[in-house]
Write an enzyme that holds these catalytic residues in place. Structure first.
Site, PDB file in Angstrom:
ATOM      1  N   ASP A 109      45.124 131.748 100.945  1.00 18.65           N
ATOM      2  CA  ASP A 109      46.354 132.557 100.993  1.00 18.65           C
ATOM      3  C   ASP A 109      45.716 133.896 100.298  1.00 18.65           C
ATOM      4  O   ASP A 109      44.554 133.993  99.744  1.00 18.65           O
ATOM      5  CB  ASP A 109      47.274 131.881  99.909  1.00 18.65           C
ATOM      6  CG  ASP A 109      48.289 132.647  99.702  1.00 18.65           C
ATOM      7  OD1 ASP A 109      48.822 133.219 100.784  1.00 18.65           O
ATOM      8  OD2 ASP A 109      49.091 132.525  98.686  1.00 18.65           O
ATOM      9  N   GLU A 124      44.842 139.269 102.334  1.00 15.87           N
ATOM     10  CA  GLU A 124      45.091 140.690 102.961  1.00 15.87           C
ATOM     11  C   GLU A 124      44.263 141.738 102.684  1.00 15.87           C
ATOM     12  O   GLU A 124      44.102 142.570 103.395  1.00 15.87           O
ATOM     13  CB  GLU A 124      46.446 141.119 103.039  1.00 15.87           C
ATOM     14  CG  GLU A 124      47.663 140.250 103.446  1.00 15.87           C
ATOM     15  CD  GLU A 124      47.866 138.738 102.706  1.00 15.87           C
ATOM     16  OE1 GLU A 124      47.755 138.748 101.643  1.00 15.87           O
ATOM     17  OE2 GLU A 124      48.170 137.716 103.332  1.00 15.87           O
ATOM     18  N   ASP A 130      55.687 134.584 103.236  1.00 11.85           N
ATOM     19  CA  ASP A 130      56.879 134.122 102.504  1.00 11.85           C
ATOM     20  C   ASP A 130      58.199 134.556 103.026  1.00 11.85           C
ATOM     21  O   ASP A 130      58.916 135.712 102.650  1.00 11.85           O
ATOM     22  CB  ASP A 130      56.650 135.078 101.130  1.00 11.85           C
ATOM     23  CG  ASP A 130      55.482 134.628 100.275  1.00 11.85           C
ATOM     24  OD1 ASP A 130      55.152 133.764 100.638  1.00 11.85           O
ATOM     25  OD2 ASP A 130      54.997 135.202  99.379  1.00 11.85           O
TER      26      ASP A 130
HETATM   27  C1  GLC Z   1      51.924 133.229  97.959  1.00 12.65           C
HETATM   28  C2  GLC Z   1      52.026 132.347  99.056  1.00 12.65           C
HETATM   29  C3  GLC Z   1      52.965 131.467  98.928  1.00 12.65           C
HETATM   30  C4  GLC Z   1      52.501 130.612  97.821  1.00 12.65           C
HETATM   31  C5  GLC Z   1      52.458 131.372  96.321  1.00 12.65           C
HETATM   32  C6  GLC Z   1      51.727 130.856  95.205  1.00 12.65           C
HETATM   33  O1  GLC Z   1      53.276 134.090  97.983  1.00 12.65           O
HETATM   34  O2  GLC Z   1      52.355 133.103 100.236  1.00 12.65           O
HETATM   35  O3  GLC Z   1      53.013 130.193  99.927  1.00 12.65           O
HETATM   36  O4  GLC Z   1      53.449 129.452  97.293  1.00 12.65           O
HETATM   37  O5  GLC Z   1      51.797 132.598  96.804  1.00 12.65           O
HETATM   38  O6  GLC Z   1      50.595 130.572  95.436  1.00 12.65           O
END
Ligand code: GLC
Length: 820
Positions: free
Chosen positions: A408, A411, A484
């Site tokens: 995650d 980017e 998100d």
């Molecule tokens: C980011 C991710 C989300 C995750 C959050 C906390 O917003 O896109 O899916 O729950 O981080 O890790």
């Protein structure tokens, strides 16, 4: 007096500048032409071009202002084939022709035009601009054809037909994005153009910030360009979109077959903690008989958000917890962020600094930005040793029992809007690149490193990898989710388009946060969304911190039943779904397929009101509908169709009104289809009964289906340990032929086949199985209800049950022929 003369001077200067022209910065006139082994080298009065024939249908065009850079791509993995082609040169025109495609290059100036072998125009440069530079920005302008439509670009909002839209590729963390926001997480610079019954694909392999314009703010051209780098595109010409997808995935690779458990239901939350809550969640699924395969641990499992650590109190005994989850047949996926906390004594930090693994400024200082753990450094995933190091860091987690890895914030996201400075320098496989060039591939290389590392550590078992940021070709390493999203009907519908669009760019294993990540989810919205989610490749409920609980039981008993039924249906469909994934692996055909793949010339499939409809695998059509609708319009294209739940037959080529109460998602099956199903299980680790329920839907046209099976867990399929069984529906001869479900190295887990016939009306006494007359059992089936309870919706409800004929007891490892 003085004032007047100044004014006059300004006026003259202004008029002068109107009549002046900017210098022409497009590719110039032909100066030199050289034939190479697989194409042409062209020098012009302004810039150079290279034409490479990759296959009879794929031609690569590179165009530069000065000199070609060393040729390197993170996306493309195939080399040019040996192809026969001819070159014909006149004063005005150079023509390169293969068996399937003609490329005409005008010489004054150099412009490209692609034609069919019989001279129908497929695609052509804008004659004035062709490929053009404004500073470092390089853009190719294509003449817009009459009625031309565009699809593709993967994770982009907007309509299925992108005509009139423009999109920017610049991987961006965009929490709670609006349904028309453009800057999302991933870059897939590939699109397909369609006009006059012809279709072509263009893959612009350039990792800088890129812009695709399909006639937004202009009525003249479509264009694609980037802030820097080379004009470097692959032109694909085929008559079918499926063939274009096959060619695109020949260039950029295909998905690996994921572990079968990752196709089951997945539940996530930011965050389940401590360990007792994780275990309770798993237990509740089992108690409530809602099938589940995967639970997710979001950032709270870590110690101060430090990757490769466990929180000492919340998860004091990870291996113990993971083995308890395993004993409940639950697999565990953990989140992994790239930011490594700057903290003396923290192993990952110390090693990274010592070994030079982090992204740096040109002056040699590490780049520091804030994310969850506070100030962080970021591994340079474009450096091979860093990828290896990162991958090896998963060893203790894998030993403890983790099997899924969710990358995650790649980017790269950071507080302050993620504006990492352009001057940052990345290794780029030893070639060095600025962040401007590297940003769009950072997430892809992080998932590559995670996939390669975990795969090598898991003793032949398949890991699940999931990413947020990505670039073309990432399908070789990872699945993807669309970040998100928001809890709204509009987002639910957008999600369908996003997944369909990702499927057009190789990312067959994709999904959205079911229920909506941010915002309060209403019970009805969850009920509808979970039913749509059951028909998507990656099926995960996820919810942000500080939002409502979003487990299937969080919305009341009615919704819980709907969720149980749809999730259970997903497990019944597992043999069909798994076969669809194998097809994506073999051919590049996505799992969720926008209707225009197969019905390219059917204008109705392009209409905005039907643009969300898709095929889930080859045979099931889903018509997503908002949560508040009780009745909706659906378009049934060519062929004949059956309502999936009540068996009602329909002719194709028509719009119908259909009821869609919350429990009934409009789902249809194409006539002439095979849909293999199994009995309901609570997880993919549980064995279904040894009967495969092979549903066959009567059709007016013949069809062939290739059932696929392997062990679902290891990479042995790469060594031939799998089976494929050809199943044919031969309309003219009125027969069904099923080849043995056994191969040399692998035999089916199913011992017998029950043939479930939909829409067949055999004349009494004429139905034969392997030459002998059989009497099929006429029965009523219920595909909706997982648990046959008295108060359940579909028990005895004609809207959700259907009459079928069943021939049971066919031997799976023998050939069967059914005639009627
Ligand atoms: C980011 C991710 C989300 C995750 C959050 C906390 O917003 O896109 O899916 O729950 O981080 O890790």
């Amino acid at each position: 007096m003085k004032k007047v003369s100044i004014l006059l001077t300004i006026l003259i200067m202004t008029l002068g500048s109107f009549s002046q022209q900017l210098p022409n910065t497009s590719l110039g006139s032909l100066k030199k032409l050289k034939k190479t082994d697989n194409g042409l080298l062209i020098e012009t009065s302004f810039g150079k071009a290279q034409v490479t024939v990759y296959s009879p249908s794929v031609v690569r065009i590179r165009i530069v202002k000065a000199d070609f850079d060393t040729d390197f791509s993170y996306a493309v993995i195939s080399n040019p084939e040996k192809v026969n082609f001819s070159i014909l040169q006149t004063k005005d025109l150079v023509t390169l022709a293969t068996d399937s495609l003609k490329l005409e290059i005008s010489t004054q100036p150099v412009r490209f035009k692609f034609l069919t072998p019989d001279n129908r125009l497929v695609n052509q440069d804008d004659e004035s601009f062709g490929t053009n530079w404004v500073g470092d920005e390089v853009t190719t302008y294509k003449k817009m054809q009459d009625g031309e439509k565009f699809i593709g670009l993967g994770e982009k909002t907007g309509n299925l037909n992108r005509r009139g839209e423009a999109h920017v590729n610049w991987n961006t963390d965009n929490p709670a994005y609006q349904v028309d926001d453009d800057d999302l997480y991933s870059t897939f610079p590939f699109y397909i153009g369609v006009h006059h019954g012809l279709s072509y694909g263009i893959f612009f392999d350039n990792t800088y910030r890129s812009i695709f314009n399909f006639g937004a703010s202009n009525d003249r051209f479509s264009s694609f360009g980037a802030d820097g780098g080379e004009m470097n595109y692959y032109f694909i010409f085929h008559s079918q979109i499926s063939q274009i997808l096959n060619a695109y995935t020949t260039l950029t690779g295909r998905i690996n077959i994921p572990p079968v458990w990752s196709l089951g239901f997945q539940q996530s939350r930011w965050s389940y903690f401590p360990d007792t809550e994780v275990l309770n969640t798993a237990r509740t699924f089992r108690e409530k008989k809602i099938p589940l395969d995967v639970l997710y641990l979001d950032i709270h499992y870590m110690d101060a958000y430090k990757v490769f650590t466990w929180h000492p109190e919340r998860f004091a005994n990870p291996a113990g917890m993971l083995s308890q989850l395993k004993s409940m047949n639950v697999h565990t996926t953990v989140i992994i962020d790239p930011g490594i906390k700057v903290e003396k004594g923290y192993k990952a930090y110390e090693e990274g600094v010592k070994q030079n693994y982090f992204i740096k400024y040109p002056d040699g200082k590490e780049y520091t930005a804030q994310v969850w753990p506070g100030w962080c450094h970021f591994p340079d995933f474009t450096k091979p040793v860093v990828r290896k190091w990162w991958g090896n860091n998963f060893a203790p987690m894998i030993d403890a029992g983790v099997e899924g890895f969710w990358t995650d914030m790649n980017e790269i996201a950071s507080w302050g809007g993620g504006f990492s400075p352009s001057i940052l320098t990345l290794d780029w496989e030893g070639r060095f690149a600025s962040y401007r060039q590297a940003k769009n591939v950072y997430g892809m290389q992080m998932s590559r490193s995670t996939y390669e590392g975990t795969r090598s550590l898991m003793n032949g078992r398949r890991p699940l990898t999931l990413t947020r940021a990505s670039y073309a070709g990432a399908q070789r390493y990872t699945s993807i989710w669309t970040g998100d999203n928001f809890a709204s009907d509009a987002h639910m519908m957008l999600g369908c388009r996003l997944v369909n669009s990702l499927g057009l760019t190789g990312m067959a294993f994709s999904g959205v946060d079911v229920g909506g990540f941010i915002g309060e989810t209403s019970a009805r919205l969850f009920g509808r969304w979970i039913s749509i989610g059951a028909f998507s490749p990656f099926f995960r409920v996820h919810k942000a911190a500080n939002e409502n609980s979003s487990e299937p039981w969080s919305y009341g008993e009615g919704i819980e039943n709907i969720a149980r039924n749809y999730i259970s249906l997903r497990y019944r469909l597992m043999p069909y779904l798994y076969t669809a994934f194998a097809e994506a692996h073999k051919t590049g055909m996505p799992v969720n397929r926008t209707m225009v793949i197969d019905n390219t010339t059917d204008e109705n499939c392009w209409r905005n009101e039907y643009q969300q409809q898709y095929m889930f695998g080859p045979s099931i059509m889903v018509a997503p509908v908002e949560s508040n609708k009780e009745i909706t319009k659906v378009y049934l294209p060519h062929g004949n169709w059956f309502d999936f739940f009540n068996g009602k037959p329909y002719d194709g080529n028509q719009e119908i009104m259909t009821e869609c109460p919350l429990e009934k998602l409009p789902v249809f099956v194409k006539g002439g289809s095979f849909i293999p199903m199994q009995t309901i299980v609570q997880s993919t680790s549980e064995k279904p009964s040894d009967t495969l329920f092979l549903h066959v839907y009567f059709g007016k046209e013949s069809s062939v289906y290739h059932y696929y099976e392997d062990d679902g867990l290891t990479y042995d399929y790469e060594k031939g340990t799998f089976l494929e069984s050809k199943m044919s529906f031969v309309a003219g001869e009125k027969k069904i032929v099923i080849e043995p479900m056994a191969a040399e190295k692998y035999s089916s887990k199913f011992k017998t086949i029950s043939l479930v016939l939909h829409g067949f009306e055999p004349v009494a006494g004429q139905l034969k199985a392997n030459g002998k007359a059989v009497q099929p059992a006429a029965t009523t089936i219920d595909l909706f209800n997982a648990v046959y309870r008295k108060d359940a919706v579909s028990l005895d409800s004609p809207e959700m049950t259907q009459k079928v004929l069943v021939i049971s007891g066919l031997k799976a490892n023998e050939k069967s022929e059914i005639a009627w």
